[in-house]
Scaffold this active site. Structure first.
Site, PDB file in Angstrom:
ATOM      1  N   GLY A 168       1.213  -1.810 -17.487  1.00  0.00           N
ATOM      2  CA  GLY A 168      -0.245  -1.818 -17.508  1.00  0.00           C
ATOM      3  C   GLY A 168      -0.842  -0.425 -17.572  1.00  0.00           C
ATOM      4  N   ASP A 204       7.580  -0.363 -11.598  1.00  0.00           N
ATOM      5  CA  ASP A 204       8.880  -0.821 -11.113  1.00  0.00           C
ATOM      6  C   ASP A 204       9.847  -1.130 -12.252  1.00  0.00           C
ATOM      7  OD1 ASP A 204       7.933  -0.604  -8.571  1.00  0.00           O
ATOM      8  OD2 ASP A 204       7.473  -2.728  -8.322  1.00  0.00           O
ATOM      9  N   ASP A 254       1.686   3.234  -3.600  1.00  0.00           N
ATOM     10  CA  ASP A 254       2.811   2.799  -2.763  1.00  0.00           C
ATOM     11  C   ASP A 254       4.071   3.628  -3.022  1.00  0.00           C
ATOM     12  OD1 ASP A 254       3.024   1.836  -5.326  1.00  0.00           O
ATOM     13  OD2 ASP A 254       3.782  -0.140  -4.755  1.00  0.00           O
ATOM     14  N   ASP A 262      -1.622   1.525  -6.843  1.00  0.00           N
ATOM     15  CA  ASP A 262      -1.471   0.997  -5.479  1.00  0.00           C
ATOM     16  C   ASP A 262      -1.172   2.088  -4.459  1.00  0.00           C
ATOM     17  OD1 ASP A 262      -1.848  -1.495  -6.552  1.00  0.00           O
ATOM     18  OD2 ASP A 262       0.282  -1.979  -6.677  1.00  0.00           O
ATOM     19  N   ARG A 281       5.622  -4.131 -22.822  1.00  0.00           N
ATOM     20  CA  ARG A 281       6.663  -4.603 -21.908  1.00  0.00           C
ATOM     21  C   ARG A 281       7.771  -5.223 -22.738  1.00  0.00           C
ATOM     22  NH1 ARG A 281       1.951  -5.611 -18.768  1.00  0.00           N
ATOM     23  NH2 ARG A 281       2.137  -4.832 -16.627  1.00  0.00           N
ATOM     24  N   THR A 298       1.215   4.034 -10.711  1.00  0.00           N
ATOM     25  CA  THR A 298       0.718   2.938  -9.890  1.00  0.00           C
ATOM     26  C   THR A 298      -0.614   3.313  -9.262  1.00  0.00           C
ATOM     27  OG1 THR A 298       1.103   1.643  -7.884  1.00  0.00           O
ATOM     28  CG2 THR A 298       2.183   3.780  -8.000  1.00  0.00           C
ATOM     29  N   ARG A 334       0.072  -5.541  -4.589  1.00  0.00           N
ATOM     30  CA  ARG A 334       0.992  -6.663  -4.382  1.00  0.00           C
ATOM     31  C   ARG A 334       1.658  -6.631  -3.017  1.00  0.00           C
ATOM     32  NH1 ARG A 334       5.229  -6.883  -8.973  1.00  0.00           N
ATOM     33  NH2 ARG A 334       5.548  -4.785  -8.162  1.00  0.00           N
TER      34      ARG A 334
END
Length: 389
Positions: A152, A246, A278, A276, A220, A274, A321
């Site tokens: 993405g 990931d 994380d 996020d 992808r 990311t 997530r």
């Protein structure tokens, strides 16, 4: 002529002074590290970890456990407790621009937590410190580089591409035409006729930081490690920068294994993408700040809508997530969120202390409510029901 010679002489003298200053700083670093490792009050775990990192031929990383305990350790999506990534052969060339950098020392690591208990038996979680080294593995003039983006979109992708292109040319002397953009993710290797590579120069990327998305396109799938390595060899690539999440990094690991199996001297570099946030050790992943700003805009719109009607409820869902950094930071930045739900904290839907009871209380007291929820947030009752089945 005399003025030019004087200026050149002054410039050489200034460079010598700067080198001397850098040498003094490095000596002080070594002294500090030696003192840190030898001091009686130093945690033994940190001392052992630094020694192991300094003398090991592997990059060692311990990752955080993931939320899914059923996934086997060591699998692509599993919780990897300790991952050793063998390095390529030792550095063989001096850095081409030593006057531009304060080089990293071999034994420097970044710990995940700045607080370590004295006497701890386990090694702390940490990563090798990134940064320029005095000696490098590839000679810039002979190096060919590939860059690809997968998955993405994320704010900052073009800025990362621009940084790789410009730094490789200006700081490592990689010639123009030797940096290729692999278009369409890994499909650019499997279908080069549909996605022909793009030659990247400092001139062609000079303004791409003002553009959204990625100039290389994203995709992808289309990944088969042997075929990708075949194409890398055909294109004579020495380095491949994989910018993704990931799945992209799992693919990068498979590429590394295939390259090692063939005994090739090709470096595969993963750049985490990311919103996020994380990624352990670093404060912010690129794109996170922009994502927070955009989430705040949505939250303010939700508040206006909710407050305009009687007992109005505004619900904003953001990505995340398995971690709630984006939701938590957006809630703090906006100051308009009444309820913030994140994956790290389970909650009850029903009951006196449940979400619905608190929601009714808010509606009675202020007339409206804004809820911000991270996409992976679990509900206790659902978790218990899943465990029972």
């Amino acid at each position: 002529r005399a003025r030019r010679e004087r200026e050149e002489s002054e410039k050489r003298a200034r460079r010598e002074r700067e080198r001397g200053d850098r040498g003094a700083r490095k000596d002080q670093k070594r002294t500090n590290m030696a003192t840190f490792g030898a001091a009686p009050s130093s945690p033994p775990a940190v001392e052992n970890y630094l020694n192991r990192m300094q003398h090991s031929g592997s990059f060692i990383m311990k990752s955080k456990p993931m939320n899914n305990p059923s996934t086997p350790v060591g699998s692509v999506l599993g919780a990897v407790e300790e991952l050793q990534i063998p390095m390529l052969a030792g550095p063989t060339f001096p850095h081409p621009k030593p006057e531009d950098f304060d080089f990293m020392e071999p034994g420097e690591v970044i710990l995940e937590n700045v607080i370590v208990k004295t006497g701890a038996k386990d090694d702390p979680i940490g990563l090798t410190r990134a940064g320029p080294r005095e000696r490098v593995l590839f000679k810039g003039e002979d190096t060919r580089i590939g860059i690809l983006t997968c998955g993405g979109l994320c704010p900052g992708l073009n800025t990362v591409i621009q940084g790789i292109v410009c730094d490789s040319h200006f700081e490592y002397n990689v010639p123009e035409g030797n940096v290729l953009g692999i278009r369409g993710g890994f499909r650019g290797f499997s279908d080069p006729e549909l996605w022909p590579p793009l030659v990247l120069t400092e001139k062609s990327v000079s303004n791409i930081h003002n553009l959204g998305g990625t100039i290389l396109g994203s995709n992808r799938g289309g990944f088969e490690a042997p075929k990708v390595v075949d194409k890398m060899v055909e294109m004579q690539l020495d380095q491949l920068y994989c910018i993704g999440g990931d799945g992209t990094h799992a693919a990068a690991m498979l590429l590394t294994e295939e390259i090692r199996r063939r005994g090739l001297k090709i470096a595969v570099v993963g750049v985490p993408k990311t919103i996020d946030n994380d990624i352990m050790v670093i404060d912010r992943s690129f794109g996170f700040d922009t994502a927070v700003q955009e989430a705040v805009k949505a939250i303010k719109c939700a508040r206006i809508e909710a407050s305009a009607c009687l007992h109005g409820i505004g619900i904003v869902k953001v990505m995340g997530r398995s971690c709630g950094y984006l939701a938590a930071h957006a809630a703090l930045a906006s100051r308009d969120v009444d309820i913030c739900l994140i994956p790290e904290v389970e909650f009850d839907m029903e009951g006196p202390g449940g979400l619905i009871a608190h929601l009714r209380k808010l509606l009675r007291s202020q007339g409206y409510c804004v809820i911000l929820v991270s996409e992976g947030t679990p509900i206790k009752a659902h978790q218990e029901a899943a465990a029972a089945t």
